[in-house]
Design a protein around this motif. Structure first.
Motif, mmCIF file in Angstrom:
data_model
loop_
_atom_site.group_PDB
_atom_site.id
_atom_site.type_symbol
_atom_site.label_atom_id
_atom_site.label_comp_id
_atom_site.label_asym_id
_atom_site.label_seq_id
_atom_site.Cartn_x
_atom_site.Cartn_y
_atom_site.Cartn_z
ATOM 1 N N GLU A 181 31.395 38.273 51.506
ATOM 2 C CA GLU A 181 31.272 39.593 50.854
ATOM 3 C C GLU A 181 32.472 40.047 50.020
ATOM 4 O OE1 GLU A 181 30.739 39.170 54.207
ATOM 5 O OE2 GLU A 181 28.553 39.247 54.249
ATOM 6 N N ALA A 182 33.683 39.655 50.383
ATOM 7 C CA ALA A 182 34.878 40.325 49.850
ATOM 8 C C ALA A 182 35.017 40.239 48.331
ATOM 9 C CB ALA A 182 36.132 39.765 50.520
ATOM 10 N N ALA A 183 34.679 39.096 47.734
ATOM 11 C CA ALA A 183 34.903 38.940 46.286
ATOM 12 C C ALA A 183 34.142 40.014 45.513
ATOM 13 C CB ALA A 183 34.482 37.547 45.821
ATOM 14 N N GLU A 184 32.901 40.262 45.918
ATOM 15 C CA GLU A 184 32.107 41.270 45.196
ATOM 16 C C GLU A 184 32.635 42.680 45.462
ATOM 17 O OE1 GLU A 184 30.267 41.113 42.784
ATOM 18 O OE2 GLU A 184 29.047 42.913 42.727
ATOM 19 N N LEU A 185 33.115 42.932 46.681
ATOM 20 C CA LEU A 185 33.714 44.249 46.948
ATOM 21 C C LEU A 185 34.901 44.474 46.007
ATOM 22 C CD1 LEU A 185 34.002 46.861 48.598
ATOM 23 C CD2 LEU A 185 35.464 45.581 50.181
ATOM 24 N N TYR A 186 35.746 43.469 45.849
ATOM 25 C CA TYR A 186 36.911 43.608 44.966
ATOM 26 C C TYR A 186 36.471 43.760 43.499
ATOM 27 C CZ TYR A 186 39.989 42.201 48.880
ATOM 28 O OH TYR A 186 40.676 42.132 50.067
ATOM 29 N N ASN A 187 35.440 43.025 43.109
ATOM 30 C CA ASN A 187 34.933 43.147 41.732
ATOM 31 C C ASN A 187 34.424 44.562 41.445
ATOM 32 O OD1 ASN A 187 35.297 40.466 40.939
ATOM 33 N ND2 ASN A 187 33.304 39.829 41.709
ATOM 34 N N VAL A 188 33.596 45.077 42.334
ATOM 35 C CA VAL A 188 32.986 46.395 42.105
ATOM 36 C C VAL A 188 34.061 47.483 42.145
ATOM 37 C CG1 VAL A 188 31.328 48.091 43.010
ATOM 38 C CG2 VAL A 188 30.726 45.669 42.977
ATOM 39 N N ALA A 189 35.007 47.351 43.073
ATOM 40 C CA ALA A 189 36.088 48.339 43.167
ATOM 41 C C ALA A 189 36.921 48.343 41.880
ATOM 42 C CB ALA A 189 36.971 48.046 44.384
ATOM 43 N N ALA A 190 37.222 47.157 41.367
ATOM 44 C CA ALA A 190 38.010 47.072 40.129
ATOM 45 C C ALA A 190 37.259 47.740 38.979
ATOM 46 C CB ALA A 190 38.293 45.609 39.794
#
Ligand code: HPA
Length: 234
Positions: A181-190
């Motif tokens: 999950e983490a990569a997409e969380l970081y993408n969306v947050a950015a």
């Protein structure tokens, strides 16, 4: 209310912890929050809002995998005004020195494919944690004396992996652990200029085959939740 989150506006805090498992959201809310109340049960993806040391916090399940997390992260940010999103989850260890129950704090997350691939196309965007959260989480982990590793993780799209060569390359390149999950969380947050971090507990190990016994999980996961909460309000 959104398509996937039944909470009313104002029922979701600016700080959201996101476990993959909705029942872990319930456990974490009942264990760590004061006056926690259920604010979402659409599709059984439970979300609770309460306070921690006087600070409003929502703990909302994300489901498994990046497409599911992406739905919740987008709606939390765009419709409910979430400003700090911290994934609390489990991962598989990928280095021999990473042990079961250790905590991994993800600086960055490599991935083969995410819901953001359509935006980046041929660009290899490097999803990255919020520095203030990362620094505060490391400080909290050190203070607690939790065995913690900080570095890159691998966000896979599959749990039952038919490409063991990719895991080998990740291990060879120093990646600490695998989750989904983490990569997409970081993408969306950015994309929305909000803060994100993933704090993970090692629940199994890809090389040794060791796995955390289920009765140990809650105690081990408790450290991770406290680290995440402390970092959010540092
Ligand atoms: N692979 C992918 N995701 C995971 C794992 C794993 O081994 N363990 C916990 N989440």
């Amino acid at each position: 209310m959104t398509i996937h989150i039944g909470a009313q506006k104002g029922e979701v805090a600016e700080t959201v912890l996101m476990p993959g498992d909705p029942y872990r959201a319930k456990w974490a809310a009942e264990t760590f929050l004061t006056d926690a109340r259920l604010v979402n049960e659409t599709r059984g993806m439970l979300g609770f809002t309460g306070t921690w040391q006087g600070n409003p916090v929502t703990i909302q399940g994300s489901g498994m995998g990046m497409p599911s997390l992406s739905i919740y992260a987008n709606e939390l940010i765009r419709d409910f005004g979430a400003k700090t999103l911290i994934r609390i989850g489990s991962c598989g260890g990928m280095q021999p020195y990473v042990g079961i129950r250790d905590v991994i704090i993800a600086m960055t997350a490599s991935t083969l494919s995410t819901p953001s691939r359509g935006i980046f196309k041929e660009l290899n965007f490097a999803p990255c944690a919020d520095w203030s959260l990362l620094r505060a989480a490391v400080a909290a982990a050190e203070k607690k004396g939790t065995k913690t590793h900080v570095g890159g993780i691998y966000s896979s799209d599959v749990f039952y992996d038919e490409r063991p060569d990719l895991n080998e390359q990740m291990t060879r390149h120093g990646i600490l652990g695998v989750e989904m999950e983490a990569a997409e969380l970081y993408n969306v947050a950015a994309r929305h200029a909000v803060r994100a971090l993933a704090v993970l507990t090692v629940s199994d190990h890809l090389q040794t085959g060791e796995a955390l016994p289920s009765e140990d999980r809650e105690r081990s996961f408790g450290d991770m939740v406290e680290i995440a909460l402390t970092a959010a309000f540092a």
